[in-house]
Design an enzyme around this catalytic site. Structure first.
Site, mmCIF file in Angstrom:
data_model
loop_
_atom_site.group_PDB
_atom_site.id
_atom_site.type_symbol
_atom_site.label_atom_id
_atom_site.label_comp_id
_atom_site.label_asym_id
_atom_site.label_seq_id
_atom_site.Cartn_x
_atom_site.Cartn_y
_atom_site.Cartn_z
ATOM 1 N N ARG A 1 0.823 -1.214 0.000
ATOM 2 C CA ARG A 1 0.000 0.000 0.000
ATOM 3 C C ARG A 1 0.860 1.269 0.000
ATOM 4 O O ARG A 1 0.415 2.338 -0.394
ATOM 5 C CB ARG A 1 -0.956 -0.005 1.188
ATOM 6 C CG ARG A 1 -1.982 1.080 1.101
ATOM 7 C CD ARG A 1 -3.160 0.998 2.088
ATOM 8 N NE ARG A 1 -3.151 -0.077 3.022
ATOM 9 C CZ ARG A 1 -3.161 0.092 4.359
ATOM 10 N NH1 ARG A 1 -3.144 1.290 4.886
ATOM 11 N NH2 ARG A 1 -3.192 -0.961 5.153
ATOM 12 N N TYR B 1 -14.838 22.018 -11.664
ATOM 13 C CA TYR B 1 -15.256 20.717 -12.220
ATOM 14 C C TYR B 1 -16.461 20.187 -11.430
ATOM 15 O O TYR B 1 -16.430 20.161 -10.193
ATOM 16 C CB TYR B 1 -14.045 19.784 -12.098
ATOM 17 C CG TYR B 1 -14.182 18.381 -12.548
ATOM 18 C CD1 TYR B 1 -14.405 18.065 -13.882
ATOM 19 C CD2 TYR B 1 -14.039 17.331 -11.636
ATOM 20 C CE1 TYR B 1 -14.492 16.744 -14.294
ATOM 21 C CE2 TYR B 1 -14.121 16.010 -12.048
ATOM 22 C CZ TYR B 1 -14.353 15.725 -13.375
ATOM 23 O OH TYR B 1 -14.431 14.422 -13.779
ATOM 24 N N ASP C 1 -6.481 22.719 -8.819
ATOM 25 C CA ASP C 1 -6.659 21.618 -9.778
ATOM 26 C C ASP C 1 -5.915 22.014 -11.056
ATOM 27 O O ASP C 1 -6.351 22.883 -11.801
ATOM 28 C CB ASP C 1 -8.160 21.401 -10.036
ATOM 29 C CG ASP C 1 -8.421 20.220 -10.983
ATOM 30 O OD1 ASP C 1 -7.530 19.901 -11.806
ATOM 31 O OD2 ASP C 1 -9.520 19.631 -10.912
ATOM 32 N N LYS D 1 -5.764 12.461 -17.659
ATOM 33 C CA LYS D 1 -5.838 13.295 -18.863
ATOM 34 C C LYS D 1 -4.485 13.286 -19.579
ATOM 35 O O LYS D 1 -4.144 12.303 -20.208
ATOM 36 C CB LYS D 1 -6.303 14.709 -18.477
ATOM 37 C CG LYS D 1 -7.565 14.706 -17.583
ATOM 38 C CD LYS D 1 -8.834 14.305 -18.321
ATOM 39 C CE LYS D 1 -10.004 13.952 -17.421
ATOM 40 N NZ LYS D 1 -10.482 15.009 -16.546
HETATM 41 C C1 LIG Z 1 -11.272 14.755 -15.341
HETATM 42 C C2 LIG Z 1 -11.061 15.786 -14.321
HETATM 43 C C3 LIG Z 1 -11.007 15.459 -12.957
HETATM 44 C C4 LIG Z 1 -11.274 14.065 -12.438
HETATM 45 O O1 LIG Z 1 -10.373 13.125 -12.881
HETATM 46 P P1 LIG Z 1 -10.763 11.566 -12.953
HETATM 47 O O2 LIG Z 1 -9.452 10.910 -13.169
HETATM 48 O O3 LIG Z 1 -11.722 11.416 -14.073
HETATM 49 O O4 LIG Z 1 -11.373 11.208 -11.627
HETATM 50 C C5 LIG Z 1 -10.741 16.467 -12.070
HETATM 51 N N1 LIG Z 1 -10.542 17.733 -12.469
HETATM 52 C C6 LIG Z 1 -10.600 18.088 -13.764
HETATM 53 C C7 LIG Z 1 -10.372 19.500 -14.148
HETATM 54 C C8 LIG Z 1 -10.865 17.126 -14.733
HETATM 55 O O5 LIG Z 1 -10.955 17.496 -16.004
#
Ligand SMILES: *Cc1c(COP(=O)(O)O)cnc(C)c1O
Length: 392
Positions: free
Chosen positions: A55, A108, A180, A205
Protein backbone atom coordinates in the site's frame (compact mmCIF):
# COMPACT_ATOMS: atom_id res chain seq x y z
CA UNK A 1 17.27 21.98 -17.02
CA UNK A 2 14.16 22.46 -19.16
CA UNK A 3 11.04 20.60 -18.03
CA UNK A 4 10.95 18.79 -21.40
CA UNK A 5 14.31 17.24 -20.57
CA UNK A 6 13.36 16.58 -16.97
CA UNK A 7 10.31 14.45 -17.85
CA UNK A 8 12.51 12.21 -19.97
CA UNK A 9 15.18 11.76 -17.29
CA UNK A 10 13.20 11.78 -14.02
CA UNK A 11 12.37 8.65 -12.02
CA UNK A 12 14.95 6.52 -13.81
CA UNK A 13 17.22 5.62 -10.89
CA UNK A 14 18.96 2.29 -11.25
CA UNK A 15 17.14 0.86 -8.23
CA UNK A 16 13.87 1.38 -10.15
CA UNK A 17 15.02 0.30 -13.63
CA UNK A 18 17.54 -2.45 -12.84
CA UNK A 19 19.64 -1.29 -15.75
CA UNK A 20 17.03 -1.03 -18.52
CA UNK A 21 15.37 2.18 -19.65
CA UNK A 22 12.04 1.89 -17.88
CA UNK A 23 11.23 0.88 -14.30
CA UNK A 24 10.22 -2.71 -13.81
CA UNK A 25 6.55 -3.37 -13.09
CA UNK A 26 6.75 -4.50 -9.52
CA UNK A 27 3.40 -5.85 -8.36
CA UNK A 28 3.25 -6.47 -4.62
CA UNK A 29 1.22 -6.65 -1.49
CA UNK A 30 3.74 -8.25 0.87
CA UNK A 31 7.34 -7.19 1.06
CA UNK A 32 9.46 -9.87 2.75
CA UNK A 33 12.40 -9.32 5.11
CA UNK A 34 15.17 -11.78 5.99
CA UNK A 35 16.26 -10.27 9.26
CA UNK A 36 14.86 -8.17 12.07
CA UNK A 37 17.42 -5.46 11.30
CA UNK A 38 16.33 -5.32 7.68
CA UNK A 39 12.67 -4.97 8.68
CA UNK A 40 13.42 -2.28 11.23
CA UNK A 41 15.54 -0.33 8.77
CA UNK A 42 12.73 -0.48 6.21
CA UNK A 43 10.16 0.60 8.82
CA UNK A 44 12.24 3.64 9.66
CA UNK A 45 12.50 4.64 5.99
CA UNK A 46 8.98 3.61 4.97
CA UNK A 47 8.00 7.19 4.09
CA UNK A 48 10.96 7.57 1.87
CA UNK A 49 10.64 5.44 -1.26
CA UNK A 50 11.60 2.27 0.56
CA UNK A 51 9.84 -1.04 0.02
CA UNK A 52 7.80 -1.77 3.14
CA UNK A 53 4.25 -2.81 2.27
CA UNK A 54 2.35 -2.77 -1.04
CA UNK A 55 0.00 0.00 0.00
CA UNK A 56 3.00 2.30 0.45
CA UNK A 57 3.99 1.60 -3.15
CA UNK A 58 6.67 -0.32 -5.00
CA UNK A 59 9.60 0.86 -7.08
CA UNK A 60 7.24 1.37 -10.06
CA UNK A 61 5.18 3.82 -8.00
CA UNK A 62 8.29 5.49 -6.60
CA UNK A 63 9.52 6.16 -10.14
CA UNK A 64 6.24 7.86 -11.10
CA UNK A 65 6.08 9.77 -7.82
CA UNK A 66 9.62 11.08 -8.26
CA UNK A 67 8.90 12.14 -11.83
CA UNK A 68 5.65 13.99 -11.05
CA UNK A 69 7.04 15.64 -7.88
CA UNK A 70 9.97 16.90 -9.96
CA UNK A 71 7.69 18.08 -12.76
CA UNK A 72 5.51 20.12 -10.39
CA UNK A 73 8.42 21.18 -8.21
CA UNK A 74 7.10 19.77 -4.91
CA UNK A 75 8.39 17.87 -1.90
CA UNK A 76 6.48 14.72 -2.80
CA UNK A 77 3.67 13.25 -4.88
CA UNK A 78 0.83 11.05 -3.65
CA UNK A 79 -0.89 8.73 -6.12
CA UNK A 80 -4.65 8.10 -6.23
CA UNK A 81 -6.90 5.78 -8.23
CA UNK A 82 -8.28 8.77 -10.17
CA UNK A 83 -8.32 12.56 -10.23
CA UNK A 84 -11.56 12.76 -8.25
CA UNK A 85 -9.95 10.71 -5.45
CA UNK A 86 -6.93 13.04 -5.40
CA UNK A 87 -9.26 16.03 -4.97
CA UNK A 88 -11.55 14.38 -2.38
CA UNK A 89 -8.58 13.16 -0.39
CA UNK A 90 -6.82 16.53 -0.38
CA UNK A 91 -9.96 18.27 0.86
CA UNK A 92 -10.69 15.68 3.55
CA UNK A 93 -7.09 15.62 4.63
CA UNK A 94 -6.87 19.32 5.48
CA UNK A 95 -10.42 20.33 6.41
CA UNK A 96 -12.26 19.58 9.62
CA UNK A 97 -15.68 20.24 11.14
CA UNK A 98 -16.29 23.96 11.53
CA UNK A 99 -13.95 24.96 8.71
CA UNK A 100 -14.92 27.18 5.81
CA UNK A 101 -13.83 26.38 2.26
CA UNK A 102 -13.73 28.91 -0.59
CA UNK A 103 -14.42 27.10 -3.85
CA UNK A 104 -14.09 28.59 -7.32
CA UNK A 105 -17.48 28.83 -9.07
CA UNK A 106 -16.14 27.42 -12.37
CA UNK A 107 -15.01 24.20 -10.71
CA UNK A 108 -15.26 20.72 -12.22
CA UNK A 109 -18.78 19.45 -11.49
CA UNK A 110 -17.86 16.38 -9.36
CA UNK A 111 -15.75 18.63 -7.08
CA UNK A 112 -18.80 20.83 -6.52
CA UNK A 113 -20.91 17.73 -5.80
CA UNK A 114 -18.34 16.51 -3.28
CA UNK A 115 -18.70 19.78 -1.35
CA UNK A 116 -22.49 19.66 -1.45
CA UNK A 117 -23.02 15.97 -0.75
CA UNK A 118 -20.10 14.94 1.46
CA UNK A 119 -18.28 17.90 3.02
CA UNK A 120 -21.59 19.26 4.34
CA UNK A 121 -22.05 16.02 6.28
CA UNK A 122 -18.75 16.63 8.05
CA UNK A 123 -19.71 20.16 9.04
CA UNK A 124 -17.52 21.84 6.45
CA UNK A 125 -19.11 24.91 4.89
CA UNK A 126 -18.40 25.84 1.25
CA UNK A 127 -18.96 29.19 -0.41
CA UNK A 128 -18.30 29.79 -4.09
CA UNK A 129 -16.35 32.72 -5.47
CA UNK A 130 -16.09 34.36 -8.88
CA UNK A 131 -13.13 32.85 -10.78
CA UNK A 132 -12.08 36.39 -11.76
CA UNK A 133 -12.16 37.71 -8.19
CA UNK A 134 -8.36 38.16 -7.81
CA UNK A 135 -7.24 40.09 -4.70
CA UNK A 136 -10.87 40.82 -3.81
CA UNK A 137 -11.03 37.28 -2.45
CA UNK A 138 -10.08 38.89 0.87
CA UNK A 139 -13.66 40.11 1.17
CA UNK A 140 -14.85 36.50 1.17
CA UNK A 141 -12.67 35.48 4.13
CA UNK A 142 -14.28 34.46 7.38
CA UNK A 143 -12.57 33.76 10.70
CA UNK A 144 -12.77 30.05 9.99
CA UNK A 145 -11.66 30.08 6.33
CA UNK A 146 -9.16 27.28 6.12
CA UNK A 147 -8.72 26.62 2.39
CA UNK A 148 -9.10 28.21 -1.03
CA UNK A 149 -9.59 25.81 -3.91
CA UNK A 150 -8.71 27.02 -7.42
CA UNK A 151 -9.07 25.50 -10.85
CA UNK A 152 -7.56 27.44 -13.73
CA UNK A 153 -8.66 27.65 -16.47
CA UNK A 154 -12.12 26.79 -15.16
CA UNK A 155 -13.97 23.69 -16.28
CA UNK A 156 -15.92 24.19 -19.54
CA UNK A 157 -15.98 28.01 -19.44
CA UNK A 158 -12.17 28.45 -19.23
CA UNK A 159 -11.86 31.52 -16.95
CA UNK A 160 -8.19 31.99 -16.02
CA UNK A 161 -7.62 32.92 -12.38
CA UNK A 162 -5.21 35.49 -10.96
CA UNK A 163 -3.26 32.94 -8.94
CA UNK A 164 -0.57 35.28 -7.51
CA UNK A 165 -3.22 37.72 -6.21
CA UNK A 166 -5.17 34.94 -4.51
CA UNK A 167 -2.04 33.34 -3.04
CA UNK A 168 -0.92 36.70 -1.68
CA UNK A 169 -4.25 37.28 0.07
CA UNK A 170 -4.29 33.70 1.41
CA UNK A 171 -0.78 33.83 2.80
CA UNK A 172 -1.58 36.87 4.98
CA UNK A 173 -4.14 34.73 6.78
CA UNK A 174 -2.30 31.42 6.64
CA UNK A 175 -5.04 29.93 4.45
CA UNK A 176 -4.12 26.78 2.56
CA UNK A 177 -4.32 26.95 -1.26
CA UNK A 178 -5.05 23.95 -3.49
CA UNK A 179 -5.25 24.12 -7.29
CA UNK A 180 -6.66 21.62 -9.78
CA UNK A 181 -3.87 21.73 -12.37
CA UNK A 182 -5.23 19.18 -14.82
CA UNK A 183 -5.20 21.77 -17.61
CA UNK A 184 -1.75 23.17 -16.73
CA UNK A 185 -0.27 19.65 -16.44
CA UNK A 186 3.07 20.78 -14.94
CA UNK A 187 4.69 21.58 -18.28
CA UNK A 188 2.54 24.62 -18.97
CA UNK A 189 1.75 25.73 -15.44
CA UNK A 190 3.39 24.91 -12.11
CA UNK A 191 1.21 26.13 -9.22
CA UNK A 192 3.85 25.60 -6.51
CA UNK A 193 6.14 28.11 -8.25
CA UNK A 194 3.33 30.64 -7.67
CA UNK A 195 3.04 29.81 -3.98
CA UNK A 196 0.15 27.34 -4.16
CA UNK A 197 0.53 24.70 -1.42
CA UNK A 198 -0.86 21.66 -3.19
CA UNK A 199 -1.29 20.97 -6.92
CA UNK A 200 -3.71 18.23 -7.89
CA UNK A 201 -4.09 16.68 -11.33
CA UNK A 202 -6.27 14.12 -13.02
CA UNK A 203 -3.28 12.29 -14.51
CA UNK A 204 -6.02 10.40 -16.38
CA UNK A 205 -5.84 13.30 -18.86
CA UNK A 206 -2.51 14.45 -20.35
CA UNK A 207 -0.03 12.51 -18.22
CA UNK A 208 -1.56 9.16 -19.16
CA UNK A 209 -2.53 10.58 -22.55
CA UNK A 210 -4.02 7.45 -24.10
CA UNK A 211 -7.48 7.14 -22.49
CA UNK A 212 -6.63 3.80 -20.92
CA UNK A 213 -5.82 4.49 -17.24
CA UNK A 214 -7.46 6.36 -14.36
CA UNK A 215 -4.90 8.08 -12.13
CA UNK A 216 -4.76 11.06 -9.77
CA UNK A 217 -1.74 12.88 -8.37
CA UNK A 218 -1.31 15.46 -5.61
CA UNK A 219 1.99 17.28 -5.17
CA UNK A 220 2.57 19.26 -1.97
CA UNK A 221 5.23 21.67 -0.76
CA UNK A 222 7.52 20.82 2.21
CA UNK A 223 5.03 22.16 4.72
CA UNK A 224 2.08 19.99 3.71
CA UNK A 225 3.71 16.91 2.19
CA UNK A 226 4.09 14.84 5.42
CA UNK A 227 0.38 15.21 6.29
CA UNK A 228 -0.82 14.62 2.73
CA UNK A 229 1.32 11.50 2.41
CA UNK A 230 0.30 10.00 5.74
CA UNK A 231 -3.43 10.73 5.37
CA UNK A 232 -3.50 9.29 1.85
CA UNK A 233 -1.95 6.14 3.29
CA UNK A 234 -4.40 5.98 6.20
CA UNK A 235 -7.37 6.44 3.89
CA UNK A 236 -6.13 3.50 1.86
CA UNK A 237 -5.34 5.36 -1.33
CA UNK A 238 -3.20 3.30 -3.66
CA UNK A 239 -2.87 2.39 -7.34
CA UNK A 240 -1.75 -0.66 -9.27
CA UNK A 241 1.85 -0.97 -10.42
CA UNK A 242 0.65 -1.54 -13.98
CA UNK A 243 -1.29 1.74 -13.96
CA UNK A 244 1.69 3.58 -12.45
CA UNK A 245 3.86 2.14 -15.21
CA UNK A 246 1.47 3.32 -17.94
CA UNK A 247 1.18 6.79 -16.41
CA UNK A 248 4.95 7.14 -16.36
CA UNK A 249 5.16 5.91 -19.92
CA UNK A 250 2.60 8.53 -20.92
CA UNK A 251 4.55 11.26 -19.15
CA UNK A 252 7.64 10.57 -21.28
CA UNK A 253 5.92 11.80 -24.46
CA UNK A 254 3.72 14.46 -22.89
CA UNK A 255 5.65 17.43 -24.27
CA UNK A 256 5.48 16.37 -27.94
CA UNK A 257 1.83 15.41 -27.61
CA UNK A 258 1.02 18.75 -25.99
CA UNK A 259 2.83 20.67 -28.73
CA UNK A 260 0.71 18.95 -31.35
CA UNK A 261 -2.56 19.30 -29.38
CA UNK A 262 -1.77 22.99 -28.93
CA UNK A 263 -1.01 23.68 -32.60
CA UNK A 264 -4.06 21.85 -33.91
CA UNK A 265 -6.41 23.30 -31.30
CA UNK A 266 -5.31 26.84 -32.16
CA UNK A 267 -5.97 26.16 -35.82
CA UNK A 268 -9.43 24.74 -35.16
CA UNK A 269 -10.27 27.49 -32.63
CA UNK A 270 -9.29 30.22 -35.10
CA UNK A 271 -11.38 28.59 -37.79
CA UNK A 272 -14.38 28.40 -35.44
CA UNK A 273 -13.90 32.02 -34.36
CA UNK A 274 -14.53 33.13 -37.95
CA UNK A 275 -17.58 30.88 -38.44
CA UNK A 276 -20.88 32.82 -38.70
CA UNK A 277 -22.73 30.38 -36.42
CA UNK A 278 -20.19 30.81 -33.61
CA UNK A 279 -20.83 33.56 -31.07
CA UNK A 280 -17.43 33.30 -29.42
CA UNK A 281 -14.63 30.86 -28.69
CA UNK A 282 -13.29 30.35 -25.17
CA UNK A 283 -9.64 29.58 -25.72
CA UNK A 284 -7.33 31.00 -23.03
CA UNK A 285 -4.88 32.36 -25.64
CA UNK A 286 -7.67 34.53 -27.12
CA UNK A 287 -8.11 38.02 -25.72
CA UNK A 288 -11.85 37.40 -25.47
CA UNK A 289 -11.31 34.62 -22.91
CA UNK A 290 -12.01 35.90 -19.38
CA UNK A 291 -8.70 36.11 -17.51
CA UNK A 292 -6.64 35.90 -20.72
CA UNK A 293 -4.11 38.40 -19.26
CA UNK A 294 -3.36 35.96 -16.41
CA UNK A 295 -2.87 33.16 -18.90
CA UNK A 296 -0.41 35.27 -20.88
CA UNK A 297 1.49 36.18 -17.74
CA UNK A 298 1.61 32.78 -15.97
CA UNK A 299 1.31 29.91 -18.47
CA UNK A 300 3.91 28.45 -20.85
CA UNK A 301 1.41 27.06 -23.34
CA UNK A 302 -2.08 25.83 -24.09
CA UNK A 303 -3.33 22.39 -25.13
CA UNK A 304 -6.14 20.63 -27.00
CA UNK A 305 -9.01 21.77 -24.79
CA UNK A 306 -11.30 24.74 -25.45
CA UNK A 307 -14.98 25.66 -25.72
CA UNK A 308 -17.24 27.70 -27.92
CA UNK A 309 -20.73 29.16 -27.78
CA UNK A 310 -23.10 29.14 -30.76
CA UNK A 311 -25.13 32.21 -31.75
CA UNK A 312 -28.30 30.10 -31.55
CA UNK A 313 -29.21 26.45 -31.23
CA UNK A 314 -32.01 24.00 -30.66
CA UNK A 315 -31.74 20.57 -29.04
CA UNK A 316 -32.65 18.94 -32.40
CA UNK A 317 -29.95 20.83 -34.28
CA UNK A 318 -27.33 20.05 -31.61
CA UNK A 319 -28.21 16.37 -31.85
CA UNK A 320 -27.68 16.45 -35.61
CA UNK A 321 -24.37 18.29 -35.16
CA UNK A 322 -22.79 15.84 -32.71
CA UNK A 323 -24.15 12.77 -34.47
CA UNK A 324 -22.88 13.87 -37.87
CA UNK A 325 -19.25 14.25 -36.77
CA UNK A 326 -16.87 11.44 -37.74
CA UNK A 327 -13.70 12.34 -35.85
CA UNK A 328 -15.19 13.84 -32.70
CA UNK A 329 -16.73 11.26 -30.43
CA UNK A 330 -19.06 12.15 -27.60
CA UNK A 331 -17.50 11.20 -24.31
CA UNK A 332 -16.23 12.46 -21.00
CA UNK A 333 -12.66 12.99 -19.98
CA UNK A 334 -10.06 14.47 -22.35
CA UNK A 335 -6.28 14.52 -22.79
CA UNK A 336 -6.07 11.35 -24.85
CA UNK A 337 -4.89 11.16 -28.47
CA UNK A 338 -8.46 11.32 -29.80
CA UNK A 339 -10.81 14.22 -30.42
CA UNK A 340 -13.93 14.58 -28.28
CA UNK A 341 -17.01 16.77 -28.08
CA UNK A 342 -19.36 17.47 -25.19
CA UNK A 343 -22.48 19.61 -25.17
CA UNK A 344 -23.18 21.48 -21.95
CA UNK A 345 -26.74 22.69 -22.19
CA UNK A 346 -27.39 23.25 -18.51
CA UNK A 347 -24.58 25.61 -17.51
CA UNK A 348 -26.67 27.61 -14.98
CA UNK A 349 -26.90 24.47 -12.81
CA UNK A 350 -23.10 24.48 -12.55
CA UNK A 351 -22.85 28.07 -11.33
CA UNK A 352 -24.07 29.31 -7.97
CA UNK A 353 -22.19 32.61 -7.65
CA UNK A 354 -21.66 33.97 -11.13
CA UNK A 355 -24.53 32.59 -13.21
CA UNK A 356 -24.51 31.84 -16.93
CA UNK A 357 -26.75 33.43 -19.56
CA UNK A 358 -24.89 32.70 -22.78
CA UNK A 359 -26.58 29.45 -23.75
CA UNK A 360 -25.16 26.07 -24.61
CA UNK A 361 -21.39 25.61 -24.35
CA UNK A 362 -19.72 23.08 -26.60
CA UNK A 363 -16.38 21.81 -25.42
CA UNK A 364 -13.88 20.22 -27.78
CA UNK A 365 -10.78 18.24 -27.12
CA UNK A 366 -8.56 18.39 -30.18
CA UNK A 367 -6.71 15.11 -30.54
CA UNK A 368 -3.75 14.12 -32.67
CA UNK A 369 -5.67 13.71 -35.94
CA UNK A 370 -4.75 16.05 -38.79
CA UNK A 371 -6.25 19.46 -38.04
CA UNK A 372 -7.62 19.97 -41.60
CA UNK A 373 -9.55 16.72 -41.29
CA UNK A 374 -11.01 17.99 -38.02
CA UNK A 375 -11.96 21.35 -39.55
CA UNK A 376 -13.62 19.66 -42.54
CA UNK A 377 -15.53 17.46 -40.14
CA UNK A 378 -16.79 20.45 -38.13
CA UNK A 379 -17.63 22.28 -41.34
CA UNK A 380 -19.92 19.54 -42.64
CA UNK A 381 -21.41 19.06 -39.13
CA UNK A 382 -22.20 22.76 -38.76
CA UNK A 383 -23.74 22.81 -42.25
CA UNK A 384 -26.16 20.05 -41.21
CA UNK A 385 -26.78 21.87 -37.93
CA UNK A 386 -27.72 25.00 -39.89
CA UNK A 387 -30.13 23.12 -42.13
CA UNK A 388 -32.04 21.88 -39.08
CA UNK A 389 -32.03 25.37 -37.52
CA UNK A 390 -33.50 26.90 -40.66
CA UNK A 391 -36.27 24.31 -40.82
CA UNK A 392 -37.36 24.96 -37.24
C1 LIG B 1 -11.27 14.75 -15.34
C2 LIG B 1 -11.06 15.79 -14.32
C3 LIG B 1 -11.01 15.46 -12.96
C4 LIG B 1 -11.27 14.06 -12.44
O1 LIG B 1 -10.37 13.13 -12.88
P1 LIG B 1 -10.76 11.57 -12.95
O2 LIG B 1 -9.45 10.91 -13.17
O3 LIG B 1 -11.72 11.42 -14.07
O4 LIG B 1 -11.37 11.21 -11.63
C5 LIG B 1 -10.74 16.47 -12.07
N1 LIG B 1 -10.54 17.73 -12.47
C6 LIG B 1 -10.60 18.09 -13.76
C7 LIG B 1 -10.37 19.50 -14.15
C8 LIG B 1 -10.86 17.13 -14.73
O5 LIG B 1 -10.96 17.50 -16.00
Amino acid sequence: MKKQTQIVASGRKKQYTHGVVNPVVQRASTVVFETMDELQAAAKERHNRTLFYGRRGTTTHFALQDAVAELEGGAGCALFPCGAAAIAQTLLCFLKAGDHLLMVDSVYEPTRDLCEKILTRYGIETTYYDPLIGAEIEKEFKDNTRMIFLESPGSITMEVQDVPAIVSAASKRNILTVLDNTYGNGLHFRPLEFGIDISVQAATKYIVGHSDVMMGVAVANEKYWPTLREHAYLLGQCTSADDAYLALRGLRTMSVRLDQHERSALKVANWLKAHPLVDHVRHPTFETCPGHEHFKRDFDGSNGLFSFVLTQSTPEALKVLVESLHHFKMGFSWGGYESLITVNANMPALRSKTGWSKGTVIRLHIGLEDSDDLINDLEQGLAKFEEVLQRS
